[in-house]
Design an enzyme around this catalytic site. Structure first.
Site, mmCIF file in Angstrom:
data_model
loop_
_atom_site.group_PDB
_atom_site.id
_atom_site.type_symbol
_atom_site.label_atom_id
_atom_site.label_comp_id
_atom_site.label_asym_id
_atom_site.label_seq_id
_atom_site.Cartn_x
_atom_site.Cartn_y
_atom_site.Cartn_z
ATOM 1 C CG ASN A 1 -10.089 -2.087 -1.404
ATOM 2 O OD1 ASN A 1 -8.661 -1.413 -1.009
ATOM 3 N ND2 ASN A 1 -10.164 -3.029 -2.182
ATOM 4 C CE LYS B 1 -5.601 -9.492 1.231
ATOM 5 N NZ LYS B 1 -7.000 -10.070 0.016
ATOM 6 C CG ASP C 1 -17.056 -4.200 -1.315
ATOM 7 O OD1 ASP C 1 -17.510 -2.272 -0.822
ATOM 8 O OD2 ASP C 1 -15.479 -3.723 -1.206
ATOM 9 C CG ASN D 1 -12.722 -9.790 -2.649
ATOM 10 O OD1 ASN D 1 -12.014 -10.901 -1.676
ATOM 11 N ND2 ASN D 1 -12.302 -10.018 -2.870
ATOM 12 C CG HIS E 1 -1.919 -0.812 1.289
ATOM 13 N ND1 HIS E 1 -2.994 -1.106 1.372
ATOM 14 C CD2 HIS E 1 -2.046 -1.558 0.043
ATOM 15 C CE1 HIS E 1 -4.618 -1.787 1.597
ATOM 16 N NE2 HIS E 1 -3.799 -1.982 0.963
ATOM 17 C CG ASP F 1 -7.956 -12.768 0.193
ATOM 18 O OD1 ASP F 1 -7.824 -13.984 -1.393
ATOM 19 O OD2 ASP F 1 -8.648 -11.836 0.094
ATOM 20 N N PRO F 2 -4.966 -15.651 -0.792
ATOM 21 C CG PRO F 2 -4.668 -17.105 -2.161
ATOM 22 C CD PRO F 2 -5.302 -17.161 -0.744
ATOM 23 C CG ASN F 3 -6.019 -10.367 -2.919
ATOM 24 O OD1 ASN F 3 -5.521 -10.379 -1.930
ATOM 25 N ND2 ASN F 3 -7.945 -10.420 -3.970
ATOM 26 C CE LYS G 1 -9.092 -11.082 3.448
ATOM 27 N NZ LYS G 1 -10.525 -10.508 3.015
ATOM 28 C CD GLU H 1 -11.380 -13.131 0.998
ATOM 29 O OE1 GLU H 1 -11.069 -13.845 1.697
ATOM 30 O OE2 GLU H 1 -11.250 -12.338 0.904
ATOM 31 C CG HIS I 1 -14.226 -7.550 -0.145
ATOM 32 N ND1 HIS I 1 -14.271 -6.345 -0.798
ATOM 33 C CD2 HIS I 1 -12.449 -8.062 -0.664
ATOM 34 C CE1 HIS I 1 -12.759 -6.126 -1.240
ATOM 35 N NE2 HIS I 1 -11.788 -6.429 -0.750
ATOM 36 C CE1 TYR J 1 -7.215 -8.275 4.526
ATOM 37 C CE2 TYR J 1 -9.470 -7.445 4.365
ATOM 38 C CZ TYR J 1 -7.980 -7.828 3.897
ATOM 39 O OH TYR J 1 -8.057 -7.479 2.534
HETATM 40 O O1 LIG Z 1 -10.357 -9.534 -0.087
HETATM 41 C C1 LIG Z 1 -9.684 -8.702 -0.776
HETATM 42 O O2 LIG Z 1 -9.878 -9.761 -1.746
HETATM 43 C C2 LIG Z 1 -8.504 -7.199 -0.385
HETATM 44 O O3 LIG Z 1 -9.568 -7.678 0.825
HETATM 45 C C3 LIG Z 1 -8.316 -6.603 -1.716
HETATM 46 C C4 LIG Z 1 -7.589 -5.541 -1.135
HETATM 47 O O4 LIG Z 1 -6.731 -4.905 -2.193
HETATM 48 C C5 LIG Z 1 -6.690 -6.325 0.342
HETATM 49 O O5 LIG Z 1 -5.523 -7.078 -0.809
HETATM 50 C C6 LIG Z 1 -5.339 -4.845 0.052
HETATM 51 O O6 LIG Z 1 -6.061 -3.593 0.644
HETATM 52 O O7 LIG Z 1 -4.125 -5.182 0.121
HETATM 53 MG MG LIG Z 2 -10.131 -11.188 -0.653
#
Ligand SMILES: O=C([O-])C(=O)C[C@H](O)[C@@H](O)C(=O)[O-]
Ligand SMILES: [Mg+2]
Length: 429
Positions: free
Chosen positions: A327, A198, A298, A274, A27, A226-228, A196, A251, A325, A151
């Site tokens: 952000n 990330k 969301d 998501n 970020h 959650d590895p997106n 959770k 996720e 979800h 989170y």
């Molecule tokens: O649950 C998710 O996929 C997120 O919240 C996506 C976001 O972009 C999160 O990964 C972030 O803010 O870095």
């Molecule tokens: Mg996610």
């Protein structure tokens, strides 16, 4: 009572954000949000919040003009206006959404994110005018408090040396011990009981070890990873096998409905998303292929609080779970999420929220978590009050920015620390 919209104010701001890592990068020290104010002819002001990057600001401006003279209660009309607002094709064609990590960007997804900010502002104004809380306008709450999960993010203690930023006291978390310490702090400060992480940041074995460490430190607490979409089907199945006993759900392990359906067919671990179900049009294929067992709604994606309720009803019909979800967002959106979540009967999982990571807000009083829950406000509207000084301060920061921070770009932020960094191709592992 005159519910005619006399004025609409749009205030783009930059808010402090810690160095949170994800699969695309990290970020930036400040991130854009857009604060929407809708003022009725009687002088009642409603507030909303949505993404603030230029691609959202561009359609939001003509949208705001078209809103003037309409009724604040004309919520269906917001979608009619959205269709009339043009979106610059170059903003969306072939672009994967960086900010929301919600698959391929489309003009409609972008429009719905704009609608959501205006819908929440209209609901807030309508509630204030009628003396009713937003949840009552949505049909009434079925619970008095909404549960959120911690989170957890891998993160550095600070942004890279020399980068202007706000400091915080969370410390670094780049290994299992750091993740457990962060979770402990989350529990101590906010009372969260589900966690959770990330993922998609480090090789899967390291993330498996972090989740195992969480399971040891917090036995019986629901855990998610959650590895997106960073993993292949094979890697996803390996992780699911290794963590099957401790995960509430996995996720978006892999990207897209086909890959998710393959993972789903090969594991008993529920899959949440998501990323592959973010619009109504994506539901049919995903549900008929049993690609996901939980949809993380969301309201910023789905076009507001009323659409979120429609999504929840569809999920209920098909026996698919629903949660939320998040952000990067501020207190206006947390209040909006809490109102709508309070009205959804089939909300089976604690919702996500980035809010603890946001040290700045535009409200006179921050929302608080007690025992991991946010109490549902019964005050008229959302039950929050805008702090104009804070709003102006954060707007001034946006005005003073040379443009570098006005678009969220996690890869660009990463390049400050690692000059050769490019957004990893998927699957990354
Ligand atoms: O649950 C998710 O996929 C997120 O919240 C996506 C976001 O972009 C999160 O990964 C972030 O803010 O870095
Ligand atoms: Mg996610």
């Amino acid at each position: 009572m005159n519910l005619t919209i006399a004025d609409v104010r749009l205030t783009p701001i930059l808010v402090a954000d810690p160095p949170l890592l994800n699969t695309q990068g990290v970020h930036q020290p400040y991130t854009p949000r857009l604060i929407v104010e809708v003022v009725t002819a009687d002088g009642v002001t409603g507030v909303g919040e949505t993404y603030g990057d230029t691609k959202y600001l561009e359609p939001a401006r003509p949208f705001a003009e078209k809103l003037k003279g309409r009724q604040v209660s004309d919520l269906n009309g917001l979608f009619v206006i959205a269709d009339e607002v043009s979106v610059d094709d170059s903003r969306v064609s072939g672009q994967v959404d960086v900010g929301g990590l919600r698959g391929v960007q489309t003009a409609d997804k972008l429009r719905l994110s704009v609608v959501s900010g205006f819908e929440v502002a209209c609901l807030d104004a309508l509630g204030k005018a009628l003396g009713l809380p937003v949840h009552a306008l949505l049909g009434g709450k079925v619970r008095d408090a909404v549960e959120y999960s911690a989170y957890l993010f891998y993160r550095w203690a600070d942004h890279p040396e020399g980068v202007a930023c706000e400091k915080d006291d969370w410390g670094a978390a780049v290994d299992p011990a750091g993740v457990v310490e962060q979770a402990r702090l989350f529990k101590e400060r906010y009372g969260f009981t589900s966690f959770k992480l990330k993922g998609g940041v480090f090789p899967p074995d390291e993330e498996i070890a972090a989740v195992r460490a969480l399971a040891d430190a917090f036995p019986g607490h629901p855990l998610r990873l959650d590895p997106n979409g960073a993993w292949s089907v094979e890697t996803s199945l390996k992780v699911a096998k290794e963590l099957g006993g401790v995960l509430e759900y996995l996720e978006d392990p892999a990207l897209g409905v086909s890959a998710m359906a393959e993972v789903s067919a090969g594991t008993g671990v529920p899959l949440a998303t998501n990323m592959c179900v973010t619009t109504f049009a994506e539901i049919k294929e995903a549900f008929s292929r049993d690609a996901v067992q939980v949809v993380l709604s969301d309201h910023h994606y789905w076009g507001g609080l009323r659409n979120t309720r429609q999504l929840a009803a569809i999920c209920r019909t098909f026996g698919v779970g629903v949660s939320m979800h998040s952000n990067t967002h501020l207190g206006i959106s947390l209040a909006a999420m809490t109102h709508v979540a309070s009205t959804v009967p089939n909300l089976q999982h604690a919702c996500d929220s980035h809010y603890p990571w946001q040290s700045e807000d535009v409200l006179t009083r921050r929302l608080t978590f007690e025992g991991g829950r946010v109490a549902v406000s019964d005050a008229p509207g959302l039950g929050v009050e805008l702090d104009r000084e804070k709003l102006q301060f954060l707007h001034r920061r946006w005005l003073d920015d040379d443009g570098a921070l006005r678009e969220r770009d996690d890869a660009a932020a990463m390049r400050v620390a690692e000059p050769g960094w490019v957004t990893p191709s998927v699957p990354r592992w």
